[in-house]
Design a protein around this motif. Structure first.
Motif, PDB file in Angstrom:
ATOM      1  N   GLN A 145      28.225 -12.034  31.794  1.00 14.46           N
ATOM      2  CA  GLN A 145      28.933 -12.016  30.515  1.00 14.46           C
ATOM      3  C   GLN A 145      29.819 -13.250  30.377  1.00 14.46           C
ATOM      4  OE1 GLN A 145      28.505 -10.014  27.927  1.00 14.46           O
ATOM      5  NE2 GLN A 145      30.030 -11.127  26.777  1.00 14.46           N
ATOM      6  N   LYS A 146      30.490 -13.609  31.464  1.00 16.14           N
ATOM      7  CA  LYS A 146      31.325 -14.817  31.448  1.00 16.14           C
ATOM      8  C   LYS A 146      30.471 -16.057  31.207  1.00 16.14           C
ATOM      9  CE  LYS A 146      34.748 -12.957  34.658  1.00 16.14           C
ATOM     10  NZ  LYS A 146      35.270 -13.049  36.031  1.00 16.14           N
ATOM     11  N   ILE A 147      29.308 -16.098  31.852  1.00 14.89           N
ATOM     12  CA  ILE A 147      28.392 -17.225  31.673  1.00 14.89           C
ATOM     13  C   ILE A 147      27.921 -17.288  30.223  1.00 14.89           C
ATOM     14  CG2 ILE A 147      26.048 -18.031  32.217  1.00 14.89           C
ATOM     15  CD1 ILE A 147      26.652 -17.265  35.148  1.00 14.89           C
ATOM     16  N   ALA A 148      27.614 -16.139  29.642  1.00 18.71           N
ATOM     17  CA  ALA A 148      27.167 -16.104  28.245  1.00 18.71           C
ATOM     18  C   ALA A 148      28.255 -16.644  27.325  1.00 18.71           C
ATOM     19  CB  ALA A 148      26.784 -14.686  27.851  1.00 18.71           C
ATOM     20  N   GLN A 149      29.498 -16.281  27.575  1.00 20.19           N
ATOM     21  CA  GLN A 149      30.602 -16.776  26.755  1.00 20.19           C
ATOM     22  C   GLN A 149      30.770 -18.288  26.910  1.00 20.19           C
ATOM     23  OE1 GLN A 149      33.750 -14.252  28.158  1.00 20.19           O
ATOM     24  NE2 GLN A 149      33.316 -12.643  26.685  1.00 20.19           N
ATOM     25  N   SER A 150      30.673 -18.774  28.132  1.00 16.65           N
ATOM     26  CA  SER A 150      30.795 -20.210  28.371  1.00 16.65           C
ATOM     27  C   SER A 150      29.651 -20.973  27.709  1.00 16.65           C
ATOM     28  CB  SER A 150      30.793 -20.512  29.872  1.00 16.65           C
ATOM     29  OG  SER A 150      31.887 -19.923  30.500  1.00 16.65           O
ATOM     30  N   THR A 151      28.456 -20.431  27.810  1.00 17.01           N
ATOM     31  CA  THR A 151      27.295 -21.069  27.193  1.00 17.01           C
ATOM     32  C   THR A 151      27.442 -21.098  25.675  1.00 17.01           C
ATOM     33  OG1 THR A 151      25.908 -20.318  29.025  1.00 17.01           O
ATOM     34  CG2 THR A 151      24.772 -21.014  27.020  1.00 17.01           C
TER      35      THR A 151
ATOM     36  N   LEU B 285      22.914 -15.814  40.232  1.00 12.52           N
ATOM     37  CA  LEU B 285      23.114 -14.393  39.921  1.00 12.52           C
ATOM     38  C   LEU B 285      21.772 -13.667  39.780  1.00 12.52           C
ATOM     39  CD1 LEU B 285      26.059 -14.554  37.359  1.00 12.52           C
ATOM     40  CD2 LEU B 285      26.145 -13.755  39.719  1.00 12.52           C
ATOM     41  N   LEU B 286      20.811 -14.313  39.141  1.00  8.95           N
ATOM     42  CA  LEU B 286      19.490 -13.689  39.004  1.00  8.95           C
ATOM     43  C   LEU B 286      18.841 -13.467  40.367  1.00  8.95           C
ATOM     44  CD1 LEU B 286      18.080 -15.588  35.903  1.00  8.95           C
ATOM     45  CD2 LEU B 286      18.771 -13.188  36.034  1.00  8.95           C
ATOM     46  N   GLN B 287      19.023 -14.420  41.279  1.00 13.76           N
ATOM     47  CA  GLN B 287      18.481 -14.268  42.629  1.00 13.76           C
ATOM     48  C   GLN B 287      19.153 -13.106  43.361  1.00 13.76           C
ATOM     49  OE1 GLN B 287      19.100 -18.375  43.827  1.00 13.76           O
ATOM     50  NE2 GLN B 287      16.886 -18.641  43.991  1.00 13.76           N
ATOM     51  N   GLN B 288      20.476 -12.985  43.208  1.00  9.49           N
ATOM     52  CA  GLN B 288      21.194 -11.874  43.840  1.00  9.49           C
ATOM     53  C   GLN B 288      20.689 -10.535  43.301  1.00  9.49           C
ATOM     54  OE1 GLN B 288      25.419 -12.267  43.306  1.00  9.49           O
ATOM     55  NE2 GLN B 288      25.480 -14.308  44.214  1.00  9.49           N
TER      56      GLN B 288
ATOM     57  N   ALA C 125      29.101  -8.572  34.927  1.00 15.05           N
ATOM     58  CA  ALA C 125      30.363  -9.126  34.432  1.00 15.05           C
ATOM     59  C   ALA C 125      30.345 -10.655  34.521  1.00 15.05           C
ATOM     60  CB  ALA C 125      31.539  -8.556  35.217  1.00 15.05           C
ATOM     61  N   GLU C 126      29.812 -11.180  35.614  1.00 14.13           N
ATOM     62  CA  GLU C 126      29.702 -12.637  35.761  1.00 14.13           C
ATOM     63  C   GLU C 126      28.742 -13.209  34.721  1.00 14.13           C
ATOM     64  OE1 GLU C 126      31.321 -14.936  37.688  1.00 14.13           O
ATOM     65  OE2 GLU C 126      32.626 -13.243  38.148  1.00 14.13           O
TER      66      GLU C 126
ATOM     67  N   LEU D  98      23.868   3.542  47.422  1.00 17.18           N
ATOM     68  CA  LEU D  98      23.573   3.428  46.000  1.00 17.18           C
ATOM     69  C   LEU D  98      24.844   3.102  45.212  1.00 17.18           C
ATOM     70  CD1 LEU D  98      21.354   3.519  43.926  1.00 17.18           C
ATOM     71  CD2 LEU D  98      21.706   5.982  43.716  1.00 17.18           C
ATOM     72  N   ASP D  99      25.970   3.646  45.624  1.00 20.52           N
ATOM     73  CA  ASP D  99      27.241   3.331  44.961  1.00 20.52           C
ATOM     74  C   ASP D  99      27.589   1.847  45.125  1.00 20.52           C
ATOM     75  OD1 ASP D  99      27.601   5.923  44.060  1.00 20.52           O
ATOM     76  OD2 ASP D  99      28.828   6.511  45.782  1.00 20.52           O
ATOM     77  N   GLU D 100      27.361   1.311  46.305  1.00 20.12           N
ATOM     78  CA  GLU D 100      27.621  -0.107  46.545  1.00 20.12           C
ATOM     79  C   GLU D 100      26.670  -0.970  45.718  1.00 20.12           C
ATOM     80  OE1 GLU D 100      29.295   0.024  51.134  1.00 20.12           O
ATOM     81  OE2 GLU D 100      27.131  -0.006  50.790  1.00 20.12           O
ATOM     82  N   TYR D 101      25.415  -0.535  45.621  1.00 22.17           N
ATOM     83  CA  TYR D 101      24.435  -1.230  44.786  1.00 22.17           C
ATOM     84  C   TYR D 101      24.920  -1.266  43.336  1.00 22.17           C
ATOM     85  CZ  TYR D 101      20.303  -1.797  41.851  1.00 22.17           C
ATOM     86  OH  TYR D 101      19.429  -2.198  40.876  1.00 22.17           O
ATOM     87  N   ASN D 102      25.327  -0.112  42.822  1.00 21.11           N
ATOM     88  CA  ASN D 102      25.795  -0.039  41.437  1.00 21.11           C
ATOM     89  C   ASN D 102      27.006  -0.936  41.208  1.00 21.11           C
ATOM     90  OD1 ASN D 102      23.812   1.722  40.508  1.00 21.11           O
ATOM     91  ND2 ASN D 102      24.981   3.529  41.114  1.00 21.11           N
ATOM     92  N   GLU D 103      27.911  -0.971  42.152  1.00 23.69           N
ATOM     93  CA  GLU D 103      29.093  -1.819  42.029  1.00 23.69           C
ATOM     94  C   GLU D 103      28.696  -3.297  42.036  1.00 23.69           C
ATOM     95  OE1 GLU D 103      32.743  -2.856  41.132  1.00 23.69           O
ATOM     96  OE2 GLU D 103      32.075  -0.774  41.205  1.00 23.69           O
TER      97      GLU D 103
END
Length: 70
Positions: free
Chosen positions: A18-24, A50-53, A15-16, A3-8
């Motif tokens: 958020q970067k996409i939102a800024q670029s868009t 990212l949505l698929q992941q 975070a990725e 679960l910790d790995e899932y959360n990470e």
């Protein structure tokens, strides 16, 4: 995956995103956020990946495909 790995993993995806939102937003402000722009298409392809992941991680979580903490 624990679960910790899932959360990470989810934190990294967010975070990725958020970067996409800024670029868009940058492209939108310059009038370049349209499907004919290769940079915009690349950004949207990254968002889709990212949505698929995230969907796979959530499915694994719902199905209980998690390992106990060590």
């Amino acid at each position: 995956m624990t679960l910790d790995e899932y959360n990470e993993a989810i934190k990294q995806i967010l975070a990725e995103q958020q970067k996409i939102a800024q670029s868009t937003a940058t492209l939108a402000m310059s009038g370049q956020a349209n499907p004919t722009n290769p940079q915009f298409a690349q950004i949207m392809a990254g968002q889709w990946a990212l949505l698929q992941q995230m969907a796979k991680l959530n499915t694994d979580l719902m199905l209980g495909i998690m390992t106990p903490r060590k």
